[in-house]
Structure formats: structure tokens, C-alpha cells
Design a protein around this motif. Structure first.
Motif, mmCIF file in Angstrom:
data_model
loop_
_atom_site.group_PDB
_atom_site.id
_atom_site.type_symbol
_atom_site.label_atom_id
_atom_site.label_comp_id
_atom_site.label_asym_id
_atom_site.label_seq_id
_atom_site.Cartn_x
_atom_site.Cartn_y
_atom_site.Cartn_z
ATOM 1 N N LEU A 35 0.720 -1.274 -0.131
ATOM 2 C CA LEU A 35 -0.097 0.045 0.024
ATOM 3 C C LEU A 35 0.950 1.281 0.109
ATOM 4 O O LEU A 35 1.661 1.416 0.677
ATOM 5 N N ASN B 259 -0.731 8.293 -6.660
ATOM 6 C CA ASN B 259 0.086 9.210 -7.464
ATOM 7 C C ASN B 259 0.170 8.468 -8.921
ATOM 8 O O ASN B 259 0.963 7.386 -8.970
ATOM 9 N N LEU C 256 -5.057 4.174 -7.191
ATOM 10 C CA LEU C 256 -6.356 3.983 -6.284
ATOM 11 C C LEU C 256 -6.575 5.341 -6.381
ATOM 12 O O LEU C 256 -6.019 6.459 -6.531
ATOM 13 N N TYR D 13 -0.430 9.352 6.059
ATOM 14 C CA TYR D 13 -0.986 10.352 4.876
ATOM 15 C C TYR D 13 -2.411 9.762 4.752
ATOM 16 O O TYR D 13 -3.222 10.555 4.028
ATOM 17 N N VAL D 14 -2.912 8.648 5.042
ATOM 18 C CA VAL D 14 -4.452 8.186 4.579
ATOM 19 C C VAL D 14 -5.303 9.030 5.227
ATOM 20 O O VAL D 14 -5.012 9.481 6.613
HETATM 21 C C1 LIG Z 1 6.793 8.445 1.950
HETATM 22 S S1 LIG Z 1 6.191 7.629 0.490
HETATM 23 C C2 LIG Z 1 6.716 6.021 0.899
HETATM 24 C C3 LIG Z 1 6.848 5.174 -0.460
HETATM 25 C C4 LIG Z 1 7.053 3.591 -0.540
HETATM 26 N N1 LIG Z 1 6.153 3.022 0.535
HETATM 27 C C5 LIG Z 1 8.684 3.408 0.260
HETATM 28 O O1 LIG Z 1 8.691 3.599 1.375
HETATM 29 O O2 LIG Z 1 9.408 3.516 -0.833
HETATM 30 C C6 LIG Z 1 4.370 7.693 0.544
HETATM 31 C C7 LIG Z 1 3.461 7.024 -0.459
HETATM 32 O O3 LIG Z 1 2.218 6.902 0.010
HETATM 33 C C8 LIG Z 1 1.590 7.400 -1.030
HETATM 34 N N2 LIG Z 1 0.021 7.587 -0.459
HETATM 35 C C9 LIG Z 1 -0.236 8.782 0.034
HETATM 36 N N3 LIG Z 1 -1.403 8.704 0.571
HETATM 37 C C10 LIG Z 1 -2.053 7.552 0.143
HETATM 38 C C11 LIG Z 1 -3.061 7.003 0.225
HETATM 39 N N4 LIG Z 1 -4.390 7.422 0.774
HETATM 40 N N5 LIG Z 1 -3.458 5.854 -0.204
HETATM 41 C C12 LIG Z 1 -2.348 4.958 -0.990
HETATM 42 N N6 LIG Z 1 -1.023 5.542 -0.958
HETATM 43 C C13 LIG Z 1 -0.919 6.957 -0.455
HETATM 44 C C14 LIG Z 1 1.977 8.298 -1.818
HETATM 45 O O4 LIG Z 1 1.955 8.773 -2.871
HETATM 46 C C15 LIG Z 1 3.544 7.904 -1.686
HETATM 47 O O5 LIG Z 1 3.926 7.281 -2.791
#
Ligand SMILES: C[S@@+](CC[C@H](N)C(=O)[O-])C[C@H]1O[C@@H](n2cnc3c(N)ncnc32)[C@H](O)[C@@H]1O
Length: 261
Positions: free
Chosen positions: A50, A77, A99, A122-123
Motif C-alpha cells: 500500500l 500518484n 487508487l 497520510y491516509v
Molecule cells: C513516503 S512515500 C513511501 C513510498 C514507499 N512506500 C516507500 O517506502 O518506498 C508515501 C507514499 O504513499 C502514497 N500515498 C499517500 N497517500 C496515500 C493513500 N491515501 N493511499 C495510498 N497511497 C498513498 C504516496 O503517493 C507515496 O507514494
């Protein structure tokens, strides 16, 4: 800019320089295997990632579960999803999906494991997201959360009060800046059992943490929550600290697992 939805909006639309920092920050490094330990990943498992971002972590997981297993990454994204699918083009068992909201495009009971690395802060609705993860996991399946807690950071030579003020000023970038300490309770309230919490200390003296601080500084500039001159001076102090040995960045990662009964 809408401060109330910034925590989600800033992931849907990422400036070029921040995107470039993420490409570097999110690279798969072998040391990250220790972050996955409690997930107990095994060859042949089907895993959901996720918030998979540019896909490096999901590809690392794919190397562990092998071609007998599968990895599905999901993200809000569109650019990340396109880039990640391009990176995974030669692997039939790795796919990335866009998503629209917390609902996951999978049948109930699809996955053996669900991994969320630095995403749940961030969710929009932590409880709804965890319940949805519970839905797509098989009985006995495990969710594994890897996340920070932005009240639990060390940056030297800034000192504690300055660190607290700096991260407080950046807090609107997160829906739940203290998710590290809250994750276990949130799993319990979403109905997961066998909840376990451990921590992995990320300690940096070479400057890796400057990317994190630079992102925070750009959020603070957007929010106007600290004066630009002060932030500039703090960033210079951290950079200089690498040279004179006074720099230390520490951001522990909470590893929190729960099992579907
Ligand atoms: C800090 S990054 C981490 C990326 C990856 N998990 C890593 O650690 O390499 C946060 C990720 O969460 C995604 N994101 C933010 N809000 C989200 C949501 N509501 N549902 C799914 N993905 C989400 C962002 O687009 C981003 O790709």
C-alpha cells in the motif's frame, strides 16, 4: 493550497525536485530487509504494498517472494504507478495500480501479507484503511506497518526544542504525524489480533537525513509556519554539522504487525 487536504494533495502532484529526491530516498537497499523481518515474508506469498511510490520497495519484496509469489503495489500518484509499472515490466508477478480512495481493487481474501511503509501517516481515515486491508487479507494473513513518528526525531546540533518546533511547523503535511505510536492501537480497533511492535533505529551521520529535512523545509515554506531565514539557517547548520561531526539524524521506524483472525 488547501491546508486541510495538503497531506493527500502533495502526493498527487509532486514538484520535479521533490520527485528527484524520492527517486533517491526510496531506492531498495539491502538493509531494508530488517524492516520486513516481522512480516515473515516467504517464497510463494501474494503481497500487497500500500502506497508503493516509485516501486523500489515492492520490487525488493518481489525478490523475496519470488516468481511463485506475486506483488501488487497501489498508490494515489499516477506518475509513481506508471514509473513503477515500467520498472516492473520484465516481471509478470509484479503489478502496480492507481487508487482513487481507500478502497482496494481486489477481492476479499486475496493476500497473504499487506505492507505499508511510510504511508499510513497520510491516509485520510486510518481506521477505514486498516479495515480495508483486513478485508483483502486471507484469514491468518498479516499486515505489516513500517512507519515514523514525527515526535520521535533527533537532529543534532539543533537540540530538542528546535527539532520539536521544526516538525510541529511541518505537521500539516501529515494526516497523522504520530502514527508510529498509534499504529498498534489502530490495528486493535480495526479488529486485528496478535499485534506486535518493534523498532528499528535509523541513525545517520553522513547526511542521508538531509533529504527528509529538505522536504520538511519545503512544506514549512509552503505553510509559512516558520520564518524562511530561520529554516535556511537551520539547514545550513545541519549541513555544516556533517563536516564538523556535530550532525546526527535519528528517525526510528516503528514496525507493527497484526493478524486477521
Ligand atoms: C513516503 S512515500 C513511501 C513510498 C514507499 N512506500 C516507500 O517506502 O518506498 C508515501 C507514499 O504513499 C502514497 N500515498 C499517500 N497517500 C496515500 C493513500 N491515501 N493511499 C495510498 N497511497 C498513498 C504516496 O503517493 C507515496 O507514494
Amino acid at each position: 493550497m488547501n491546508l486541510d487536504s495538503f497531506f493527500a494533495d502533495h502526493w498527487k502532484d509532486i514538484e520535479t525536485d521533490r520527485l528527484a529526491r524520492y527517486e533517491e530516498m526510496f531506492q531498495w537497499r539491502d538493509g531494508q530487509r530488517s524492516l520486513l523481518g516481522p512480516a515473515d515474508l516467504q517464497p510463494g506469498q501474494r503481497v500487497l504494498d500500500l502506497g508503493a511510490g516509485p516501486g523500489f520497495f515492492a520490487l525488493g519484496i518481489a525478490g523475496i517472494v519470488g516468481e511463485a509469489g506475486a506483488v501488487d503495489g497501489v498508490d494515489i500518484n499516477a506518475r509513481f504507478v506508471t514509473d513503477a509499472n515500467a520498472r516492473a515490466a520484465r516481471f509478470d508477478h509484479v503489478n502496480f495500480h492507481l487508487l482513487e480512495d481507500h478502497r482496494l481493487p481486489f477481492e476479499a481474501g486475496t493476500f497473504d501479507r499487506a505492507i505499508c511503509k511510510n504511508v499510513l501517516e497520510y491516509v485520510p481515515d486510518l481506521h477505514a484503511s486498516l479495515e480495508e486491508l483486513g478485508r483483502v487479507l486471507k484469514p491468518g494473513g498479516r499486515v505489516h506497518i513500517i512507519d515514523s513518528d514525527w515526535g520521535f526525531v533527533i537532529v543534532e546540533p539543533w537540540g530538542k526544542d528546535t527539532v520539536d518546533r521544526f516538525f510541529q511547523a511541518a505537521a500539516p503535511a501529515f494526516r497523522e504525524p504520530y502514527v508510529g505510536r498509534r499504529a498498534a492501537g489502530a490495528l486493535a480497533s480495526a479488529g486485528f489480533g496478535e499485534i506486535e511492535v518493534t523498532m528499528v533505529p535509523i541513525v545517520d551521520r553522513e547526511g542521508m537525513g538531509l533529504s527528509v529535512l529538505t522536504n520538511m523545509a519545503s512544506y514549512i515554506h509552503t505553510f509559512g509556519t516558520l520564518a524562511d531565514a530561520e529554516v535556511k539557517q537551520l539547514m545550513a547548520q545541519a549541513r555544516d554539522g556533517i563536516g564538523d561531526g556535530s550532525y546526527l539524524f535519528c528517525l526510528p521506524q516503528f514496525l507493527v504487525t497484526g493478524t486477521v483472525s
